[in-house]
Enzyme design. Structure first.
Site, short mmCIF file in Angstrom:
data_model
loop_
_atom_site.label_atom_id
_atom_site.label_comp_id
_atom_site.label_asym_id
_atom_site.label_seq_id
_atom_site.Cartn_x
_atom_site.Cartn_y
_atom_site.Cartn_z
N GLN A 60 46.26 38.95 33.60
CA GLN A 60 46.23 39.77 34.82
C GLN A 60 46.12 38.91 36.08
O GLN A 60 46.66 39.27 37.13
CB GLN A 60 45.03 40.74 34.80
CG GLN A 60 45.16 41.90 33.84
CD GLN A 60 44.55 41.59 32.48
OE1 GLN A 60 44.44 40.43 32.09
NE2 GLN A 60 44.18 42.62 31.74
N ASN A 107 33.09 44.46 31.84
CA ASN A 107 34.30 44.12 32.59
C ASN A 107 35.18 43.28 31.67
O ASN A 107 34.81 42.97 30.53
CB ASN A 107 33.97 43.39 33.90
CG ASN A 107 35.16 43.29 34.83
OD1 ASN A 107 35.87 44.27 35.03
ND2 ASN A 107 35.41 42.12 35.38
N LYS A 108 36.33 42.93 32.14
CA LYS A 108 37.32 42.17 31.37
C LYS A 108 36.66 41.00 30.64
O LYS A 108 35.81 40.31 31.18
CB LYS A 108 38.38 41.65 32.34
CG LYS A 108 39.51 40.87 31.73
CD LYS A 108 40.20 41.56 30.57
CE LYS A 108 40.68 42.96 30.92
NZ LYS A 108 41.00 43.77 29.70
N ARG A 147 46.60 49.92 34.29
CA ARG A 147 45.29 49.44 33.82
C ARG A 147 44.42 49.21 35.04
O ARG A 147 44.86 49.28 36.18
CB ARG A 147 45.40 48.18 32.95
CG ARG A 147 46.53 47.24 33.18
CD ARG A 147 46.53 46.59 34.53
NE ARG A 147 45.26 45.93 34.82
CZ ARG A 147 44.85 45.60 36.01
NH1 ARG A 147 45.58 45.87 37.10
NH2 ARG A 147 43.69 45.01 36.22
N ALA A 205 40.06 50.06 35.82
CA ALA A 205 39.25 51.28 35.64
C ALA A 205 39.58 52.37 36.67
O ALA A 205 39.86 53.51 36.28
CB ALA A 205 37.77 50.90 35.66
N ARG A 238 41.45 55.16 26.34
CA ARG A 238 40.80 53.85 26.23
C ARG A 238 39.29 54.07 26.33
O ARG A 238 38.84 54.95 27.08
CB ARG A 238 41.29 52.88 27.33
CG ARG A 238 42.74 52.45 27.10
CD ARG A 238 43.14 51.33 28.05
NE ARG A 238 42.56 50.05 27.67
CZ ARG A 238 42.62 48.95 28.43
NH1 ARG A 238 43.20 49.01 29.61
NH2 ARG A 238 42.08 47.83 28.02
N ASP A 265 34.32 47.82 34.60
CA ASP A 265 34.87 48.99 33.91
C ASP A 265 33.80 50.04 33.64
O ASP A 265 34.11 51.22 33.48
CB ASP A 265 35.55 48.57 32.62
CG ASP A 265 36.84 47.83 32.92
OD1 ASP A 265 36.77 46.63 33.22
OD2 ASP A 265 37.91 48.48 32.90
#
Lengths: 352, 352
Positions: free
Chosen positions: A195, A246-247, A45, A47, A88, A236
């Site tokens: 993460q 992003n996350k 995982r 990007a 994804r 991302d």
């Protein structure tokens, strides 16, 4: 640092990030569908790492194509590429890598198929090597923004594990550390996938960079108490106007940083910038399985039948972003012109 | 709903909230130190519930005092009371309950010791019953602020499980539901202890009130996407100026609510308001064991030796709070006068 992804003859080995940090195990991918599944299930995982994996997966997939001529080869390659691009939705690096590999195929119509396959394999190796080089440039560019003695808050993992190696946000942290600066990192644990707790702390500890994990809930409080000097995250996908996907949770961190007058930086390679998308509203946001929230290590935590909603990313509007740090330099608002000029410069350099 | 705490002859039974929702088990407390440990270890939690438990624990503790006269009894009672008051630092309801029980002892100097013990036991029962009644009043007062069809975001658990019963923030949710309004709740999972995932969802599901659990990281994103109409949380201590200590992460939710023009309400009884404290800077913030972050269900999640910082509460400055909903009515800014007047009215009512 353990390599995130590598060739092993005709197979690809992935450091399985679902098992980190408790177990350091490589997953063997024997065909392109193994790579797609590894991306979907987050064995790999981040990007840029997804982009590298997609390129390598396409090279592996192409090597298994049995075609009588170039057109048949290209048709099959495109099918594989389309499948890969769907693994994804949010990180644009995946599409970027697929398009780069597809363009390479298109340019190879007069070359024997075996040579095309070798070229694709070589290209995937170049993409991996370039990614590491790009991260080191991002690190060098961003390092100037990290004051001596500062505490850097980061969200999710934009490190060596999220890239070909070295990292984007953590590349800047590494560069500051290598430059001899005394710094420390607050790593948001980053629910639901953790993460920060599992990956960011792990890779910083391996490099002896001081790190404390905090609950995502504590980030704002530490900012308000004056304990955070700057925030750096990855991205991302960045739209033409600077809005960044992003996350999940990044938006909150950015709002809290601005509320507390703390600079909020995004570190990302050009392959994360999507000028075809006007603003963040048009970036597709992946929603993942609610069990990522309700279960931990396969064990139910909530009540039986509990419902959860689990968007995996959010959009941080450009107005909260102090600067975007790329391998080509630091871009500040207004982003529309600044981001565009990165690519113009690149095109001009390429023409020289 | 399962009672949070109850007398069982001379023992006290606590619904063990560390085991919820997977197991519904009562912990038997046989002496006041069992209660202190239960509070410290969060078998019972939530500011009002801690107050009730402290009162009941003091009643139980007093019943075991062997003293020759009132002064000796009071001396020993005060020792127990001091120990009880130290169990956890942030929620002022603990101190409030200890002071109420101590004042009662002080007023009993001419009464036989056995009768004092019975009086203390009865007082603890009154405090429990009052707390439930207070929550229902908070619910009625706050219900008017909940529009038909709205989505309410809440953080942590300020429900029946955090109080004598019914709940503060969730008391308002319950009152809106009982009034026939079609509402739903987004429950922040509330790391690190997961009160939202484990407790809030559990008690709302028992009452058939629609609830979705979300990662704390997603709260801001849902607000930005227009999916949240109002926020209601509880509080552990409210200073004279309206600054409020509550579960870590509340500050972030409040900032994000204001950023997205969403009302942010605090629901709390008068026993949570501490007029002796000028502002939030003076509220002690408990820091709990880092293993609450690094371990889940006793299992290490992060890398060996990882460091974490785990403040259990944060301060939401009054400027982010749209209103404070109490059993005496709704207080809006400026809070200094509004909060003070709640107590003046109370004193006047008592004098009548």
């Amino acid at each position: 640092m353990h390599p995130v992804i590598k060739w092993d003859n005709n197979h690809i080995l992935l450091l399985d990030q679902r098992r980190l940090p408790l177990s350091i195990r490589y997953l063997t991918c024997r065909n392109y569908r193994d790579i797609i599944n590894a991306i979907k299930r987050m064995a790999i995982r981040g990007a840029p790492a997804i982009g590298v994996a997609a390129a390598m997966g396409l090279a592996m997939g192409s090597s298994a194509i049995r075609a009588r001529n170039f057109d048949a080869f290209r048709r099959r390659f495109r099918e594989i590429a389309d499948e890969m691009a769907e693994a994804r939705p949010t990180a644009v690096n995946l599409r970027w890598a697929v398009e780069r590999m597809s363009a390479l195929v298109d340019s190879c119509s007069v070359i024997p198929l075996d040579e095309i396959k070798q070229t694709l394999r070589r290209e995937s190796e170049i993409i991996l090597a370039e990614d590491i080089d790009i991260n080191k440039r991002i690190g060098r560019n961003g390092e100037a923004l990290v004051p001596e003695g500062s505490t850097i808050l980061t969200h999710c993992n934009a490190g060596a594990l999220a890239t070909g190696g070295y990292g984007t946000a953590l590349g800047i942290v590494r560069a500051a550390h290598e430059a001899g600066k005394s710094i420390r990192v607050f790593a948001d644990e980053t629910r639901p996938w953790l993460q920060g707790l599992r990956l960011t702390s792990f890779e910083l500890m391996e490099d002896h960079i001081p790190v404390h994990v905090i609950a995502d809930n504590a980030a704002g409080s530490f900012m308000r108490r004056g304990m955070v000097d700057l925030v750096i995250t990855g991205a991302d996908r960045i739209a033409a106007n600077g809005d960044a996907a992003n996350k999940i949770g990044t938006y909150q961190v950015a709002v809290l940083a601005r509320e507390n007058s703390i600079p909020f930086y995004i570190a990302a390679p050009l392959s994360t910038i999507d000028l075809s998308i006007k603003n963040g509203e048009n970036i597709p946001i992946e929603e993942r399985d609610p069990s990522e929230i309700t279960h931990i290590n396969g064990r139910m935590i909530g009540p039986r039948g509990v419902k959860a909603i689990n968007p995996s990313f959010d959009i941080t509007p450009a107005k909260y972003i102090t600067a975007i740090i790329t391998e080509k330099g630091i871009v500040r608002p207004p982003y529309l012109a600044g981001l565009k000029s990165l690519f113009t410069t690149e095109a001009q350099s390429a023409q020289r």
